[in-house]
Design a protein around this motif. Structure first.
Motif, PDB file in Angstrom:
ATOM      1  N   PRO A  65     -28.522  42.499  18.134  1.00  0.00           N
ATOM      2  CA  PRO A  65     -28.477  42.994  19.511  1.00  0.00           C
ATOM      3  C   PRO A  65     -28.995  44.430  19.571  1.00  0.00           C
ATOM      4  N   GLY A 115     -30.133  43.996  10.535  1.00  0.00           N
ATOM      5  CA  GLY A 115     -30.918  42.798  10.851  1.00  0.00           C
ATOM      6  C   GLY A 115     -30.967  41.787   9.711  1.00  0.00           C
ATOM      7  N   ARG A 129     -29.090  39.054   7.340  1.00  0.00           N
ATOM      8  CA  ARG A 129     -27.880  38.235   7.343  1.00  0.00           C
ATOM      9  C   ARG A 129     -27.230  38.222   5.981  1.00  0.00           C
TER      10      ARG A 129
HETATM   11  C1  6R9 Z   1     -35.122  36.380  13.446  1.00  0.00           C
HETATM   12  C2  6R9 Z   1     -33.886  36.669  12.681  1.00  0.00           C
HETATM   13  C3  6R9 Z   1     -30.494  35.456  12.943  1.00  0.00           C
HETATM   14  C4  6R9 Z   1     -29.316  36.143  13.591  1.00  0.00           C
HETATM   15  C5  6R9 Z   1     -28.930  35.518  14.895  1.00  0.00           C
HETATM   16  C6  6R9 Z   1     -28.277  36.694  15.623  1.00  0.00           C
HETATM   17  C7  6R9 Z   1     -29.118  37.870  15.180  1.00  0.00           C
HETATM   18  C8  6R9 Z   1     -31.549  37.996  15.903  1.00  0.00           C
HETATM   19  C9  6R9 Z   1     -31.373  38.907  17.873  1.00  0.00           C
HETATM   20  C10 6R9 Z   1     -30.072  38.722  17.339  1.00  0.00           C
HETATM   21  C11 6R9 Z   1     -29.146  39.613  19.265  1.00  0.00           C
HETATM   22  C12 6R9 Z   1     -31.486  39.493  19.178  1.00  0.00           C
HETATM   23  N1  6R9 Z   1     -30.225  38.173  16.111  1.00  0.00           N
HETATM   24  N2  6R9 Z   1     -32.243  38.440  16.960  1.00  0.00           N
HETATM   25  N3  6R9 Z   1     -28.960  39.077  18.039  1.00  0.00           N
HETATM   26  N4  6R9 Z   1     -30.343  39.820  19.836  1.00  0.00           N
HETATM   27  N5  6R9 Z   1     -32.684  39.716  19.760  1.00  0.00           N
HETATM   28  O1  6R9 Z   1     -33.350  37.762  12.772  1.00  0.00           O
HETATM   29  O2  6R9 Z   1     -33.408  35.649  11.893  1.00  0.00           O
HETATM   30  O3  6R9 Z   1     -32.341  36.687   9.838  1.00  0.00           O
HETATM   31  O4  6R9 Z   1     -31.940  34.269  10.495  1.00  0.00           O
HETATM   32  O5  6R9 Z   1     -30.915  36.168  11.782  1.00  0.00           O
HETATM   33  O6  6R9 Z   1     -29.662  37.492  13.905  1.00  0.00           O
HETATM   34  O7  6R9 Z   1     -26.967  36.876  15.171  1.00  0.00           O
HETATM   35  O8  6R9 Z   1     -28.042  34.430  14.716  1.00  0.00           O
HETATM   36  P1  6R9 Z   1     -32.158  35.676  10.922  1.00  0.00           P
END
Ligand code: 6R9
Length: 661
Positions: free
Chosen positions: A396, A531, A533
Motif C-alpha cells: 500500500p 515490497g 513477501r
Molecule cells: C506484485 C507484487 C503481493 C502482495 C499483495 C499485497 C501487496 C502489491 C500492492 C499491494 C497494496 C498495492 N501489494 N501491490 N498492496 N497496494 N498496489 O508485489 O507481488 O511480491 O507476490 O506481493 O503485495 O499484499 O498480496 P508479490
C-alpha cells in the motif's frame, strides 16, 4: 515507527478526498480508453480474445478462449500455439524495428550498454543454442541466479525459446534458499554470474551456487557462469561453463519451436503462510497476453516513443512481468539498472531519468518513502521533465508518499497508477486507467477492464460501501497462476477454499463511498517488507534451526520506510540463557541470530529486532497470539489478554524487555 492502530489508519485513509483527473492531453493519447470497460463487461471472453490477438502473435490461433470446466485449474486460449521469445524479440526485428533500443543498461560502477532488438535477437538465439548444447530441452527446468544485468533477460528469453521453464532466484537469497528452490524445481542447469555490483562492491554469486550444489544429490548437471565482476571463482571443469565461451561456440541462428498456450513458462517461488516457499507457475499464452495488455493500458507504454523504467529486480514477479515479458512483447525501450538508488550518490535514480529521458517510471512505495527521507532537494537537482506517468507496486502507498511522488517527482502533471497484483495473479489486476480514472491518493481504486474484484465479509458476501473485508477475485483471468509446482492440492487449499469458487488473495481491503478499493495488506501470516513477501513461519523456522533457540515467534511491525519490519521474539534453550545473562542483553547472541537468518534465507530476511523473552503468549490451544507481540513490537499498550492460557506472560515479557534495555 507509528503507533496508529490499523483502524485509525483506515479511518484516516477513508477521509482522503483529493482527486486528480487525467489531463485532456494525456487522455487523448492514452492506450486505455473508457470503452474497454464496456466491452469487457458485455463479453468478457470476447474481450480477452481481442486482447490476445492484438498484443500477442500466435503461430496457431486458439479455438476456445477459456476452459474452466476443471476449475480452479484454468486453460486459456485453448488450442493456441506460440513462442514467448519470438513475441519478445523476433517479431520486432521482422517488423523493421531491429534498430530500436530494447535495453539501456546502466551498471552500478557507471558502465553503460545500449542493446537493440536486433542485438537481443542475436544473443537470445545464441543462448538458446548454448543451452540446447548443454542438453536443455522442452520441459526441463533451469534455475537463474543473476544480478540485474542484460544477460538475465537473455537467459530468461532463451529458456522460453526452448520451452524450458525458468526459475529465477533473487540474487539476495542465500545458498540454502537457492538449494531448496533448485531441488523443488528439479533444475538441470543453473545460470549464474561471478557476481554483481552492489553499493560499490562486487557481491559474489557463484560461491552460493557451489554451496547450494554441494548439499546431497543435486539434479543440476551444468552451471553457466556470466562474467561480470571478474572476481576469482572456484571452478569445476566437468560442471562449470563460462557463458561468453558457450555463446561464442554456439550457432548464430535458432529456429524456434512453438508451444501450447498452457505450456509452463516459469516457476517463481514466493512466501506463503507456512515455512516452505510455494513454486508458483505460470502459463505461456495467458501470461503473455495479460502482461502485454496491462503494460499497454496501465503503464500506457507507447513502444515507438517511450523510455520506460521499472526499477524492480528480475528476481521478483514485477521484474518478470514488467521488465521482461510485458514491455518486450510490446517492443518497448527500457532502462535496466544494476545497483542501489544511493550508489554512488542519493540522486542516482534521478540522474538516470534525466540522462535516459525516462518517460514512465514504475517503482515501489518503500523506495518513494526512502527518497522522501533523503529530501526533495536531491531530485530537484535533475531535469525530470521527460516523465509523463508514474507507477507504484508492491505494498500500500500511503497518501503522503503518493502526494510527494506526484508533486516532487511527477511535477504535478504525471498521473500515478497504484497497481495491485501478486506473484500469483501474474499481472496487474487493480489499478486506475491513467487516461480515464480520476486518481485518489493511496487507493488502487478499481479492477481493470476484464478483471472482476470484490471486497467480501467473513461469509463471502460483498460488503457495503464504506466497509472493510477480504479482497477476492470472482472470475478467472488469463495470467492467473496455473498452480503450485508439484502440489495441486495446496493450490486448491491456499487460494480457492476460503470462499466457495472464488480466488482469495490473502489481502484485506476496504471499499470507500465512491466504490474505490483500498488494499490494506495481508490478513495472513505473510509480512510485506519493502515490497518483499516474507512468511513469519519461514523466519521462525530459520530461527529455531539455530542450536541455541528453543522457540521463536515473528511479527511484522509497522515501519515508516519499509512498510513492515521483521520483529522476532525468541526463547533460548537453557544453556544459552546463562550465556545471554552473562552478556547483559545478549548483544552478541542477537547478532549471531540475525546472521543465522541471513544465512538460512538471505540478508533481506534479517529481523530488524530480536527480543529474547522468557515465554511466548499462547492461547489454551497453543496458538501463539501474534497480535499481542505486535503490540509490543509497535510500542503500544498490549491489547486484550483474556484468551491467554497464562495471562501473566505479557507482563513477564514486558518486564524482561525493560530490564534488558
Ligand atoms: C506484485 C507484487 C503481493 C502482495 C499483495 C499485497 C501487496 C502489491 C500492492 C499491494 C497494496 C498495492 N501489494 N501491490 N498492496 N497496494 N498496489 O508485489 O507481488 O511480491 O507476490 O506481493 O503485495 O499484499 O498480496 P508479490
Amino acid at each position: 515507527m507509528t503507533t496508529e492502530t490499523p483502524s485509525d489508519a483506515l479511518s484516516n485513509l477513508l477521509h482522503e478526498e483529493r482527486t486528480f483527473p487525467p489531463s485532456e492531453e494525456f487522455a487523448a493519447h492514452a492506450n486505455g480508453k473508457a470503452e474497454l470497460f464496456e466491452q469487457a463487461e458485455a463479453d468478457r471472453e470476447g474481450f480477452w480474445a481481442d486482447q490476445a490477438r492484438r498484443y500477442v502473435s500466435w503461430e496457431t490461433d486458439f479455438d476456445q478462449v477459456l476452459d474452466w470446466s476443471d476449475a480452479p485449474f484454468a486453460k486459456w486460449f485453448v488450442g493456441g500455439r506460440l513462442n514467448a521469445s519470438v513475441n519478445a524479440v523476433d517479431r520486432h526485428v521482422e517488423a523493421g524495428n531491429g534498430d530500436r533500443v530494447a535495453i539501456h543498461f546502466v551498471g552500478e560502477p557507471g558502465d553503460t550498454r545500449d542493446i537493440t532488438y536486433a542485438e537481443l535477437h542475436q544473443q537470445v538465439q545464441k543462448a538458446a543454442n548454448a543451452l540446447a548444447d548443454l542438453g536443455v530441452g522442452q520441459g526441463d527446468t533451469v534455475a537463474i541466479y543473476l544480478p540485474m544485468i542484460p544477460e538475465a533477460v537473455v537467459a530468461m528469453l532463451a529458456c522460453a525459446r526452448l520451452g524450458a521453464p525458468h526459475s529465477v532466484v533473487f540474487g539476495g537469497f542465500s545458498a540454502e534458499a537457492l538449494h531448496s528452490r533448485i531441488d523443488d524445481a528439479g533444475a538441470k542447469v543453473v545460470i549464474t554470474a561471478d557476481g554483481g555490483w552492489r553499493r560499490g562492491k562486487p557481491g559474489a554469486l557463484k560461491p552460493a551456487v557451489d554451496a547450494a550444489l554441494a548439499v546431497g544429490e543435486s539434479p543440476v548437471e551444468k552451471v553457466l557462469v556470466v562474467r561480470r565482476t571478474e572476481q576469482d571463482v572456484e571452478w569445476d571443469d566437468d560442471r562449470d561453463v563460462w557463458w561468453h565461451e558457450a555463446l561464442e561456440a554456439a550457432a548464430d541462428t535458432h529456429e524456434p519451436d512453438y508451444f501450447d498456450a498452457e505450456h509452463p513458462l516459469f516457476i517463481l517461488y514466493t512466501s506463503g503462510t507456512t515455512g516452505k516457499p510455494k513454486g508458483i507457475f505460470h502459463s505461456t499464452g495467458g501470461y503473455l497476453v495479460q502482461t502485454a495488455y496491462t503494460n499497454a493500458v496501465v503503464h500506457d507504454v507507447h513502444p515507438e516513443s517511450d523510455v520506460y523504467w521499472c526499477t524492480a529486480d528480475i528476481g521478483w514477479v514485477t521484474g518478470h512481468s514488467y521488465i521482461v515479458y510485458g514491455p518486450m512483447t510490446l517492443g518497448a525501450t527500457q532502462v535496466m539498472y544494476e545497483g542501489t538508488p544511493d550508489t554512488p550518490h542519493q540522486g542516482r535514480f534521478w540522474e538516470i531519468v534525466q540522462d535516459k529521458k525516462v518517460t514512465i517510471l514504475y517503482t515501489a512505495p518503500t523506495a518513494i518513502r526512502t527518497f522522501m527521507k533523503w529530501g526533495k532537494e536531491i531530485p530537484a537537482k535533475y531535469d525530470l521533465s521527460s516523465l509523463r506517468l508514474l507507477g507504484s507496486v508492491g505494498e500500500p502507498i500511503n497518501p503522503e508518499a503518493w502526494m510527494w511522488y506526484r508533486e516532487v517527482i511527477g511535477g504535478d502533471r504525471c498521473p500515478i497508477v497504484d497497481t495491485w497484483w501478486q506473484t500469483e495473479t501474474g499481472a496487474i489486476m487493480i489499478s486506475p486507467l491513467p487516461g480515464v480514472t480520476p486518481t485518489r491518493p493511496g487507493s488502487a481504486q478499481h479492477a481493470i477492464p476484464g478483471i472482476v474484484a470484490q471486497v467480501v465479509d467473513d461469509n463471502g458476501v460483498p460488503v457495503e460501501k464504506g466497509s472493510g473485508g477480504y479482497l477476492v477475485l470472482t472470475e478467472p483471468w488469463p495470467s492467473m497462476l496455473r498452480g503450485i509446482w508439484g502440489d495441486p492440492q495446496r493450490y486448491k487449499e491456499t487460494y480457492w477454499s476460503r470462499f466457495e469458487g472464488v480466488y482469495f488473495a490473502g489481502d484485506g481491503a476496504k471499499l470507500d463511498e465512491d466504490g474505490n478499493i483500498w488494499v490494506l495488506g495481508r490478513v495472513d501470516d505473510v509480512m510485506n517488507v519493502s515490497g518483499h513477501r516474507m512468511s513469519t513461519a519461514e523466519i521462525e523456522s530459520a530461527l529455531v534451526s539455530h542450536p541455541k533457540v528453543a522457540e521463536a515467534a515473528v511479527v511484522g511491525a509497522a515501519d515508516e520506510t519499509t512498510g513492515q519490519a521483521i520483529c522476532a521474539f525468541v526463547i533460548l534453550r537453557s544453556e544459552a540463557v546463562e550465556e545471554a545473562d552473562e552478556q547483559g542483553e545478549g548483544g552478541d547472541l542477537v547478532a549471531e541470530l540475525r546472521n543465522h537468518v541471513a544465512k538460512e534465507i538471505g540478508p533481506i530476511a534479517k529481523p530488524r529486532q530480536i527480543m529474547i523473552v522468557p515465554e511466548l503468549p499462547k492461547t489454551r490451544s497453543g496458538k501463539i497470539m501474534r497480535r499481542l507481540l505486535k503490540d509490543v513490537a509497535e510500542n503500544r499498550e498490549v491489547g486484550d489478554v483474556t484468551t491467554l492460557a497464562d495471562s501473566s506472560v505479557m507482563s513477564l515479557i514486558s518486564e524482561g524487555l525493560s530490564k534488558g534495555s
